[in-house]
Scaffold this motif. Structure first.
Motif, mmCIF file in Angstrom:
data_model
loop_
_atom_site.group_PDB
_atom_site.id
_atom_site.type_symbol
_atom_site.label_atom_id
_atom_site.label_comp_id
_atom_site.label_asym_id
_atom_site.label_seq_id
_atom_site.Cartn_x
_atom_site.Cartn_y
_atom_site.Cartn_z
ATOM 1 N N LEU A 58 -67.123 92.476 99.281
ATOM 2 C CA LEU A 58 -68.352 92.523 98.502
ATOM 3 C C LEU A 58 -69.099 93.807 98.835
ATOM 4 O O LEU A 58 -69.393 94.083 100.001
ATOM 5 C CB LEU A 58 -69.230 91.307 98.803
ATOM 6 N N ASP B 65 -70.575 95.051 93.295
ATOM 7 C CA ASP B 65 -69.147 95.292 93.056
ATOM 8 C C ASP B 65 -68.340 94.377 93.950
ATOM 9 O O ASP B 65 -68.806 93.918 95.001
ATOM 10 C CB ASP B 65 -68.789 96.756 93.337
ATOM 11 N N VAL B 66 -67.124 94.090 93.522
ATOM 12 C CA VAL B 66 -66.189 93.313 94.328
ATOM 13 C C VAL B 66 -64.835 93.993 94.246
ATOM 14 O O VAL B 66 -64.440 94.493 93.186
ATOM 15 C CB VAL B 66 -66.095 91.850 93.836
ATOM 16 N N LEU C 160 -66.667 89.749 89.458
ATOM 17 C CA LEU C 160 -67.909 89.500 90.193
ATOM 18 C C LEU C 160 -68.758 88.449 89.482
ATOM 19 O O LEU C 160 -69.342 87.556 90.116
ATOM 20 C CB LEU C 160 -68.696 90.802 90.346
ATOM 21 N N TYR D 254 -77.037 88.642 92.489
ATOM 22 C CA TYR D 254 -76.047 89.250 91.602
ATOM 23 C C TYR D 254 -76.715 90.427 90.899
ATOM 24 O O TYR D 254 -77.685 90.261 90.173
ATOM 25 C CB TYR D 254 -75.562 88.210 90.591
#
Length: 398
Positions: free
Chosen positions: A172, A215-216, A233, A249
């Protein structure tokens, strides 16, 4: 000769050599060379060294400075997962280093580049502390952009412990931030960056900090595009991360043209954010600074009278390290910023475009600079009445 090894993305061993020596013209400097261990090494490159601290007790000849440069190069390489032995390179867990924007970039200089294509992804630029969370050393782990451990985000690690047990391949990427503190940058950093936090300081961090995730990364699928990662995400926050305390988020929004990005950016500024970020939709995640993630901030500049030039320290000895500027004798600053200034002087760093030769010349001729008006860039005014991140650019020529 010093040698270091690393394992590349294709699991091949890469070798890097570094040594001090003379080039064909007899100039001392540092040589570097790299390539695949079982392949042909690239031709060695040479960077010339220069005398340092001339006329001082800590004088370094070109030969001495060349050896200093070798040490500096090794230190820099070791921070990028290069090791003394192949065994270390193969067995040591590699650091995950997050992506970043090109150094010293200004949107006005980048917006017309050929790789800037729309539709693209835009998000608000947060003025917090870079935070990457992943499974590392067998647990949920908080780290900085350089891979160092964040010591005052234990609460995030507790919240995400089960998540990283279930998804050990995910990373993450985001920012520790609190929009209510947007005008208190120094206070935020003081809370976030405690290296030996007390229980009281941990509680304060828990009460104040929020993890804005934008972002992931799936380490098993490194080629996922920015658009695909945003979709992932969104799904994670709907199914796995919803309701986790203090996680936010922070989505990217599609902008179909430069005009739409302009509108988005201006809205972010009106909402009190530092600026905006643009990601190229079809670009994969790159663990280093790269041109497919671009920040857009409002950089201001004004003229300030130079009060003094201060020599740098350590590797910057012998060159100008700071400029002392007057906050009283200014020109070109907007009235609102000028009214916020407190005190008579402030230190300003040296701009990114000034190399060691230029900074050495400034220090050697400091008397010619003192009293002149200098152009200094800054990112607004802090709550303490100082320019934020001021950088000396040049002497005003008019």
């Amino acid at each position: 000769m010093e040698t270091r090894y690393t394992i590349d993305s294709k699991d091949k061993v890469r070798i890097w050599n570094c040594w001090a020596g003379k080039d064909v013209d007899g100039n001392w400097g540092v040589f570097t060379q790299d390539g695949l261990l079982d392949g042909k090494l690239k031709e060695a490159t040479h960077k010339q060294s220069k005398e340092m601290n001339i006329g001082k007790s800590n004088y370094l000849s070109t030969e001495d400075q060349a050896h200093v440069m070798v040490t500096q190069a090794i230190t820099k390489k070791e921070k990028k997962d290069y090791f003394k032995t192949i065994e270390e390179a193969q067995t040591t867990e590699k650091l995950f280093l997050p992506t970043g924007c090109p150094s010293g970039m200004k949107w006005s200089e980048w917006k017309d580049k050929s790789h800037i294509v729309y539709p693209a992804l835009a998000s608000g630029k947060l003025d917090g502390s870079k935070l990457v969370m992943l499974k590392r050393e067998g647990r949920a782990y908080s780290q900085t952009r350089s891979g160092k451990e964040h010591k005052n985000f234990r609460h995030f690690e507790q919240y995400l412990e089960q998540f990283f047990e279930d998804y050990p391949n995910l990373v993450l990427d985001g920012e520790a931030y609190n929009h209510e503190y947007r005008d208190r940058f120094e206070d935020l950093q003081s809370i976030f960056k405690k290296q030996t936090p007390t229980e009281e300081q941990r509680k304060l961090s828990k009460d104040v900090s929020k993890f804005y995730v934008y972002d992931v990364i799936d380490k098993n699928k490194p080629d996922l595009t920015a658009e695909e990662r945003q979709n992932l995400l969104s799904e994670l926050f709907s199914l796995e991360l919803a309701g986790i305390d203090s996680l936010v988020y922070w989505p990217s929004h599609v902008v179909n043209s430069e005009a739409e990005f302009d509108e988005f950016h201006n809205q972010m500024l009106e909402d009190g954010f530092e600026g905006s970020i643009l990601k190229i939709s079809d670009a994969p995640y790159v663990c280093r600074k790269n041109k497919f993630v671009l920040k857009r901030k409002e950089v201001f500049d004004a003229e300030f009278k130079i009060i003094d030039i201060i020599e740098g320290e350590g590797t910057k000895a012998g060159v100008a390290g700071k400029v002392i500027i007057s906050l009283v004798h200014t020109d070109g600053m907007n009235d609102s910023d000028f009214a916020k200034l407190v005190g008579e002087t402030q230190e300003a760093g040296m701009g990114a475009g000034l190399d060691n030769d230029a900074c050495r010349a400034i220090l050697d001729n400091k008397e010619e600079y003192i009293g002149q008006m200098a152009t200094v860039e800054y990112f607004g005014i802090t709550k303490h009445g100082k320019c934020r991140f001021p950088k000396y650019k040049s002497i005003r020529n008019d």
